[in-house]
Design a protein around this motif. Structure first.
Motif, PDB file in Angstrom:
ATOM      1  N   LYS A   1       5.840   0.785  17.544  1.00  0.00           N
ATOM      2  CA  LYS A   1       6.129   0.695  16.108  1.00  0.00           C
ATOM      3  C   LYS A   1       5.718   1.983  15.406  1.00  0.00           C
ATOM      4  CE  LYS A   1       4.940  -3.883  16.938  1.00  0.00           C
ATOM      5  NZ  LYS A   1       4.333  -3.483  18.204  1.00  0.00           N
ATOM      6  N   VAL A   2       6.235   2.152  14.204  1.00  0.00           N
ATOM      7  CA  VAL A   2       5.807   3.292  13.392  1.00  0.00           C
ATOM      8  C   VAL A   2       4.447   2.916  12.812  1.00  0.00           C
ATOM      9  CG1 VAL A   2       6.456   4.799  11.472  1.00  0.00           C
ATOM     10  CG2 VAL A   2       8.228   3.552  12.727  1.00  0.00           C
ATOM     11  N   GLY A   3       3.443   3.745  12.989  1.00  0.00           N
ATOM     12  CA  GLY A   3       2.111   3.450  12.459  1.00  0.00           C
ATOM     13  C   GLY A   3       2.162   3.290  10.938  1.00  0.00           C
ATOM     14  N   SER A   4       1.196   2.558  10.376  1.00  0.00           N
ATOM     15  CA  SER A   4       1.256   2.290   8.928  1.00  0.00           C
ATOM     16  C   SER A   4       1.127   3.589   8.116  1.00  0.00           C
ATOM     17  CB  SER A   4       0.193   1.270   8.512  1.00  0.00           C
ATOM     18  OG  SER A   4      -1.086   1.711   8.873  1.00  0.00           O
ATOM     19  N   THR A   5       0.335   4.549   8.602  1.00  0.00           N
ATOM     20  CA  THR A   5       0.160   5.790   7.836  1.00  0.00           C
ATOM     21  C   THR A   5       1.480   6.541   7.691  1.00  0.00           C
ATOM     22  OG1 THR A   5      -2.096   5.950   8.633  1.00  0.00           O
ATOM     23  CG2 THR A   5      -1.152   7.966   7.740  1.00  0.00           C
ATOM     24  N   SER A   6       2.183   6.730   8.818  1.00  0.00           N
ATOM     25  CA  SER A   6       3.435   7.483   8.695  1.00  0.00           C
ATOM     26  C   SER A   6       4.533   6.638   8.074  1.00  0.00           C
ATOM     27  CB  SER A   6       3.867   8.065  10.035  1.00  0.00           C
ATOM     28  OG  SER A   6       3.898   7.060  11.002  1.00  0.00           O
ATOM     29  N   GLY A   7       4.502   5.311   8.349  1.00  0.00           N
ATOM     30  CA  GLY A   7       5.518   4.419   7.756  1.00  0.00           C
ATOM     31  C   GLY A   7       5.448   4.439   6.240  1.00  0.00           C
ATOM     32  N   MET A   8       4.233   4.296   5.703  1.00  0.00           N
ATOM     33  CA  MET A   8       4.165   4.233   4.235  1.00  0.00           C
ATOM     34  C   MET A   8       4.448   5.597   3.593  1.00  0.00           C
ATOM     35  SD  MET A   8       0.207   3.255   3.259  1.00  0.00           S
ATOM     36  CE  MET A   8      -0.158   1.998   4.461  1.00  0.00           C
ATOM     37  N   ALA A   9       4.077   6.674   4.297  1.00  0.00           N
ATOM     38  CA  ALA A   9       4.367   8.007   3.744  1.00  0.00           C
ATOM     39  C   ALA A   9       5.886   8.194   3.636  1.00  0.00           C
ATOM     40  CB  ALA A   9       3.767   9.078   4.653  1.00  0.00           C
ATOM     41  N   ARG A  10       6.590   7.715   4.655  1.00  0.00           N
ATOM     42  CA  ARG A  10       8.046   7.835   4.648  1.00  0.00           C
ATOM     43  C   ARG A  10       8.666   6.952   3.553  1.00  0.00           C
ATOM     44  NH1 ARG A  10      11.055   5.879   9.887  1.00  0.00           N
ATOM     45  NH2 ARG A  10       9.496   7.090  10.996  1.00  0.00           N
ATOM     46  N   SER A  11       8.102   5.754   3.358  1.00  0.00           N
ATOM     47  CA  SER A  11       8.625   4.856   2.315  1.00  0.00           C
ATOM     48  C   SER A  11       8.463   5.470   0.926  1.00  0.00           C
ATOM     49  CB  SER A  11       7.883   3.511   2.320  1.00  0.00           C
ATOM     50  OG  SER A  11       8.121   2.802   3.506  1.00  0.00           O
ATOM     51  N   VAL A  12       7.295   6.071   0.679  1.00  0.00           N
ATOM     52  CA  VAL A  12       7.033   6.634  -0.657  1.00  0.00           C
ATOM     53  C   VAL A  12       8.067   7.712  -0.988  1.00  0.00           C
ATOM     54  CG1 VAL A  12       5.388   8.070  -1.961  1.00  0.00           C
ATOM     55  CG2 VAL A  12       4.578   6.073  -0.712  1.00  0.00           C
ATOM     56  N   VAL A  13       8.449   8.496   0.021  1.00  0.00           N
ATOM     57  CA  VAL A  13       9.392   9.591  -0.226  1.00  0.00           C
ATOM     58  C   VAL A  13      10.842   9.107  -0.280  1.00  0.00           C
ATOM     59  CG1 VAL A  13      10.269  11.777   0.721  1.00  0.00           C
ATOM     60  CG2 VAL A  13       7.835  11.280   0.813  1.00  0.00           C
ATOM     61  N   THR A  14      11.192   8.106   0.540  1.00  0.00           N
ATOM     62  CA  THR A  14      12.622   7.798   0.679  1.00  0.00           C
ATOM     63  C   THR A  14      13.083   6.466   0.091  1.00  0.00           C
ATOM     64  OG1 THR A  14      12.322   6.768   2.850  1.00  0.00           O
ATOM     65  CG2 THR A  14      12.735   9.143   2.835  1.00  0.00           C
ATOM     66  N   SER A  15      12.186   5.516  -0.128  1.00  0.00           N
ATOM     67  CA  SER A  15      12.653   4.201  -0.596  1.00  0.00           C
ATOM     68  C   SER A  15      12.792   4.173  -2.121  1.00  0.00           C
ATOM     69  CB  SER A  15      11.678   3.108  -0.153  1.00  0.00           C
ATOM     70  OG  SER A  15      11.947   1.918  -0.849  1.00  0.00           O
ATOM     71  N   GLU A  16      13.914   3.637  -2.583  1.00  0.00           N
ATOM     72  CA  GLU A  16      14.082   3.484  -4.034  1.00  0.00           C
ATOM     73  C   GLU A  16      13.470   2.168  -4.489  1.00  0.00           C
ATOM     74  OE1 GLU A  16      18.164   4.230  -4.935  1.00  0.00           O
ATOM     75  OE2 GLU A  16      18.040   6.210  -4.000  1.00  0.00           O
ATOM     76  N   LEU A  17      13.517   1.171  -3.606  1.00  0.00           N
ATOM     77  CA  LEU A  17      12.975  -0.153  -3.955  1.00  0.00           C
ATOM     78  C   LEU A  17      11.471  -0.105  -4.221  1.00  0.00           C
ATOM     79  CD1 LEU A  17      14.461  -2.812  -1.501  1.00  0.00           C
ATOM     80  CD2 LEU A  17      14.824  -2.583  -3.960  1.00  0.00           C
ATOM     81  N   ILE A  18      10.782   0.822  -3.565  1.00  0.00           N
ATOM     82  CA  ILE A  18       9.315   0.834  -3.647  1.00  0.00           C
ATOM     83  C   ILE A  18       8.849   1.067  -5.099  1.00  0.00           C
ATOM     84  CG2 ILE A  18       8.787   3.287  -3.147  1.00  0.00           C
ATOM     85  CD1 ILE A  18       6.631   2.258  -1.172  1.00  0.00           C
ATOM     86  N   LYS A  19       9.603   1.877  -5.831  1.00  0.00           N
ATOM     87  CA  LYS A  19       9.222   2.153  -7.223  1.00  0.00           C
ATOM     88  C   LYS A  19       9.348   0.875  -8.052  1.00  0.00           C
ATOM     89  CE  LYS A  19      11.074   6.805  -6.655  1.00  0.00           C
ATOM     90  NZ  LYS A  19      11.663   6.555  -5.320  1.00  0.00           N
ATOM     91  N   TYR A  20      10.408   0.141  -7.812  1.00  0.00           N
ATOM     92  CA  TYR A  20      10.632  -1.120  -8.532  1.00  0.00           C
ATOM     93  C   TYR A  20       9.500  -2.104  -8.237  1.00  0.00           C
ATOM     94  CZ  TYR A  20      12.757  -5.529  -9.847  1.00  0.00           C
ATOM     95  OH  TYR A  20      12.987  -6.754 -10.413  1.00  0.00           O
ATOM     96  N   ARG A  21       9.144  -2.205  -6.957  1.00  0.00           N
ATOM     97  CA  ARG A  21       8.073  -3.133  -6.558  1.00  0.00           C
ATOM     98  C   ARG A  21       6.754  -2.794  -7.258  1.00  0.00           C
ATOM     99  NH1 ARG A  21       4.970  -5.865  -2.775  1.00  0.00           N
ATOM    100  NH2 ARG A  21       3.267  -4.675  -1.901  1.00  0.00           N
ATOM    101  N   VAL A  22       6.413  -1.498  -7.221  1.00  0.00           N
ATOM    102  CA  VAL A  22       5.121  -1.066  -7.764  1.00  0.00           C
ATOM    103  C   VAL A  22       5.042  -1.303  -9.277  1.00  0.00           C
ATOM    104  CG1 VAL A  22       3.777   1.038  -8.230  1.00  0.00           C
ATOM    105  CG2 VAL A  22       4.616   0.577  -5.943  1.00  0.00           C
ATOM    106  N   GLU A  23       6.136  -0.994  -9.968  1.00  0.00           N
ATOM    107  CA  GLU A  23       6.091  -1.108 -11.433  1.00  0.00           C
ATOM    108  C   GLU A  23       6.371  -2.514 -11.925  1.00  0.00           C
ATOM    109  OE1 GLU A  23       8.776   1.863 -12.963  1.00  0.00           O
ATOM    110  OE2 GLU A  23       7.686   3.418 -11.824  1.00  0.00           O
ATOM    111  N   LYS A  24       7.370  -3.159 -11.346  1.00  0.00           N
ATOM    112  CA  LYS A  24       7.848  -4.414 -11.934  1.00  0.00           C
ATOM    113  C   LYS A  24       7.320  -5.684 -11.253  1.00  0.00           C
ATOM    114  CE  LYS A  24      11.000  -2.728 -14.906  1.00  0.00           C
ATOM    115  NZ  LYS A  24      10.206  -1.727 -15.598  1.00  0.00           N
ATOM    116  N   CYS A  25       6.924  -5.590  -9.991  1.00  0.00           N
ATOM    117  CA  CYS A  25       6.581  -6.831  -9.275  1.00  0.00           C
ATOM    118  C   CYS A  25       5.090  -7.018  -9.032  1.00  0.00           C
ATOM    119  CB  CYS A  25       7.307  -6.881  -7.932  1.00  0.00           C
ATOM    120  SG  CYS A  25       9.083  -6.757  -8.107  1.00  0.00           S
TER     121      CYS A  25
END
Ligand code: PMV
Length: 342
Positions: free
Chosen positions: A199-223
């Protein structure tokens, strides 16, 4: 001069997940998270740390295998603890000058990809703090520097990791929102799904999500802010259906973000998805929500459920995943736990 301590630290399983850092080196999260610290009997790390003038170098053994003490995170935790002990004058200077030997073991299958880094780092930091006579309140931020989620394992029961707003991370820390005794009949069943894929380790997985996921911004602010508020209330009211729905929704959203990451991080497998369907089917047939699932960065399911339903749910699981089947799952059971000296 005390020169040897043995401590245990339990795992914690998040119901509102931490995913993404705003500062990589200080390990500051982009959102609050909330977890339950689980029983020490079946799920914990045990660490013995000794300091002696005769030791020539620092040494660390993890699950019987010598690891590199110069590992950036281990070294940083060690230096921070020593610095704090020096400032607090909490132990003799000669003790701080000694090299240390660390021997740490997890009593659950490390290969299962369960939250071993959380209990491992919590244990390491708590052990060092005990060795140098520092108080527990002074170390949650240091455990965070080992592995973000480890800061939640410093406390028992129901724990929130407040992301904080300060640039230096001084206010990014774990706080207990309710002790384990508040809801002792809440059980967890960890279904260990066999999966050999890397699996992708959590450190590199979350770093990649922060840069590339659009949904993550919605989750952090709205949910997340609303969810933290609602689940805290559900815990205070011991409202299981509400707690369960929020837990399942947050797990699903976290994995949706993993898939929205580019390239995607795929943590759940076919068995994990089958478990999700079976749990919804079970709750529907029972006419009420009796069990909730949540998945971390791996295929294993953590089921939260009231004690009185454990038997029924286990027989259901054994029925849908019979032992002779290749997809059979093993399980580990736990309950919320209070830590010593709390
Ligand atoms: O503490 P880390 O870096 O192992 O990250 C843990 C992330 C999740 O387990 C997926 C979520 C959480 O809040 O524990």
């Amino acid at each position: 001069m005390q020169n040897s301590v043995t401590v245990i630290a339990p795992v914690n399983i998040a119901v509102i997940k931490y995913w993404g850092k705003r500062n990589e080196s200080l390990i500051l999260p982009i959102n609050d998270s909330l977890s339950v610290t689980l029983s020490t009997a079946d799920l914990c790390s045990k660490t013995t740390i000794s300091a002696d003038p005769s030791y020539e170098s620092n040494q660390i053994i993890l699950n019987g295998k010598e690891e590199n003490f110069e590992n950036e995170r281990i070294l940083r935790c060690f230096e921070m603890i020593k610095q704090r002990a020096l400032e607090a004058e909490s132990c003799p200077k000669e003790l701080l000058d000694c090299k240390i030997h660390v021997d740490s073991e997890n009593n659950f299958p490390t290969a299962a990809g369960l939250a071993s880094s959380a209990s491992g780092y919590a244990c390491l930091v708590y052990g060092m703090a005990q060795l140098y006579s520092l108080k527990k309140q002074e170390i949650s931020d240091i455990a965070r520097m080992g592995s973000g989620s480890a800061c939640r394992s410093i406390y028992g029961g129901f724990v929130q990791w407040q992301k904080g707003v300060e640039l230096d991370g001084n206010d990014s820390m774990a706080v207990q929102i309710a002790p384990a005794s508040h809801w002792p009949d809440l059980n967890v069943l960890i279904l260990v799904v066999n999966d050999s894929k890397k699996k992708v380790g959590s450190t590199s997985g979350m770093a990649r999500s922060v840069v590339t996921s659009e949904l993550i911004k919605y989750r952090v602010e709205k949910c997340v802010p609303q969810r933290i508020h609602s689940i805290t209330q559900a815990i205070k009211d011991r409202d299981f259906p509400k707690f369960a729905e929020l837990t399942m929704r947050d797990s699903n959203q976290f994995h949706a973000i993993c898939l929205d990451t580019f390239p995607p991080c795929v943590y759940m497998n076919d068995v994990s998805h089958a478990i999700v369907s079976y749990i919804h089917e079970f709750n529907k047939n029972e006419g009420e929500t009796k069990v909730a699932y949540t998945f971390d960065a791996g295929p294993n399911a953590c089921l939260y459920l009231p004690e009185k339903y454990v038997k029924r749910v286990l027989s259901f699981i054994n029925h849908v995943f019979p032992n002779d089947n290749q997809e059979s799952v093993e399980y580990i059971r736990g309950t919320p736990v209070e830590l010593e000296n709390e």
